[in-house]
Scaffold this motif. Structure first.
Motif, PDB file in Angstrom:
ATOM      1  N   TYR A   4      34.413   4.551 -23.499  1.00  0.00           N
ATOM      2  CA  TYR A   4      34.629   3.104 -23.626  1.00  0.00           C
ATOM      3  C   TYR A   4      33.774   2.580 -24.770  1.00  0.00           C
ATOM      4  N   LYS A  28      37.177  -2.055 -25.801  1.00  0.00           N
ATOM      5  CA  LYS A  28      37.594  -1.380 -24.573  1.00  0.00           C
ATOM      6  C   LYS A  28      36.425  -1.456 -23.602  1.00  0.00           C
ATOM      7  N   LEU A  30      34.679  -1.564 -19.644  1.00  0.00           N
ATOM      8  CA  LEU A  30      34.675  -1.180 -18.232  1.00  0.00           C
ATOM      9  C   LEU A  30      33.510  -1.864 -17.534  1.00  0.00           C
ATOM     10  N   CYS A 151      29.716   5.441 -23.685  1.00  0.00           N
ATOM     11  CA  CYS A 151      29.982   4.142 -24.297  1.00  0.00           C
ATOM     12  C   CYS A 151      29.081   3.926 -25.500  1.00  0.00           C
TER      13      CYS A 151
END
Length: 392
Positions: A4, A28, A30, A151
């Motif tokens: 992500y 993107k 989460l 991430c």
């Protein structure tokens, strides 16, 4: 392993709001949380109707070792900005006290707006997901109970220690310490105050009685309602002063905040000499409270004409410095927020990024920024979430 741009730990107010802002930028995103539902504290706050902002929110309403830290975020995302957002979603809300906005029906309506914003922004939310390890590898690598995550930006929006039954924990502070950030002393705040056992027994008949008072401690004064409980004292005046009072400090409770009691009672003695003091107090204070006061001042049943100046001075001292013998607070179990937290000297007031760990962000209550009662803490959640969401 799932990749992500942004992972946010914490599906509360600041985390969800930050997620939507980042998602709208095409990131993107989460959001993960160990709880089984998002926004639990949102749902229970304000008696289930959530005091979601205060139109008067300003730096003076926040406590922090770095008093200037919140200025930038509050300027860039104001209470009016959040009101404009909920207006677009058609939220019904009411102003209960000057500046204090509550959902008219249920806090569920506000949470639904946040979740809708996340959905529109393409944010993914995973609940019942706990983080077991965080390491700095090509960004950040998270080992979780639902697998490994990678991430570029990691946002800590885990809140404080208040209301552990809602899932609160010290996890955010542990992450800060892992990355060598200092965490300032923490304590329960916006919390009811408990009283000494003997006084608790004496005041036991007053549980449920409320009245407007003036509470003062350490140079701060709030005039708002106080509520007697079976453990001690609560209500807005007490929650507010709990930000400033600590065990061992003086606590002054003025039961007659809207009058000059000396002038009032001396005039009454002259104008209505046959009137019993007890009768007069029953017009000024709850009757159950007057019954308790009569235990300490039995001469209250006498006509006003029979009361000496010493009697009146004793009465005035008693009512304006009402001594409940405080001994502590109810602690994190019922506290609305945690005072103290991650030292903001380590965090950019513009981006909320950690100054010593690129890509690591801290927002909301986990930071050493604590608002007064009345929607100020939610506003900081929106403002800090918005600010970080522009940069993650």
């Amino acid at each position: 392993m799932q990749n992500y741009d942004v992972v946010i730990i914490g599906a509360g107010a600041s985390g969800l709001f930050c997620a939507a802002q980042a998602g709208y930028r095409g990131r993107k995103v989460l959001v993960i949380d160990h709880a089984n539902k998002p926004g639990k504290k949102i749902l229970m706050s304000g008696g289930g109707r959530c005091n979601f902002t205060n139109m008067d929110a300003a730096p003076k309403h926040y406590l922090s070792a770095n008093s200037h830290f919140c200025i930038s975020a509050l300027r860039r995302y104001t209470p009016q900005d959040f009101v404009d957002l909920v207006d677009r979603h058609g939220l019904d809300y009411v102003e209960k006290a000057p500046g204090q906005l509550f959902c008219q029906h249920s806090a569920k309506d506000l949470l639904e707006i946040l979740l809708t914003e996340c959905e529109w922004a393409g944010v993914e939310i995973k609940l019942e997901t706990s983080v077991t390890k965080i390491s700095q590898e090509q960004g950040y690598r998270l080992e979780t109970t639902q697998g490994t995550l990678q991430c570029e930006s990691l946002v800590i929006a885990t809140g404080g220690l208040s209301i552990p039954t809602m899932g609160a924990s010290g996890f955010g502070y542990q992450i800060a310490e892992q990355f060598d950030l200092s965490v300032l002393p923490r304590r329960a705040s916006l919390v009811p105050i408990t009283i000494q056992p003997a006084m608790k027994d004496k005041l036991s008949t007053l549980s449920g009685v409320s009245l407007e008072i003036e509470a003062s401690a350490n140079g701060m004064t709030f005039k708002e309602p106080m509520l007697f409980t079976h453990r001690g004292i609560s209500g807005p005046a007490i929650l507010q002063i709990s930000n400033f009072w600590q065990p061992g400090d003086g606590l002054q409770l003025n039961l007659l905040p809207d009058m000059d009691p000396e002038a009032h009672f001396k005039a009454l003695r002259q104008d209505k000499p046959k009137r019993a003091l007890e009768t007069e107090l029953n017009t000024l204070l709850p009757k159950r409270l007057v019954e308790v006061i009569k235990q300490d001042l039995p001469w209250m049943t006498n006509p006003m004409a029979e009361l000496s100046n010493d009697n009146l001075n004793e009465l005035i001292q008693y009512l304006t410095h009402f001594d409940v013998q405080p001994n502590g607070t109810e602690g994190y179990r019922t506290a609305e927020v945690t005072l103290g937290g991650i030292d903001t000297q380590h965090v950019s007031s513009k981006t909320f990024e950690c100054t010593s760990a690129q890509g690591l962000y801290f927002i909301g209550e986990v930071l050493d920024v604590t608002g007064w009662l009345g929607g100020y803490n939610f506003q900081f959640a929106w403002s800090s979430g918005f600010a970080a969401g522009q940069f993650v």
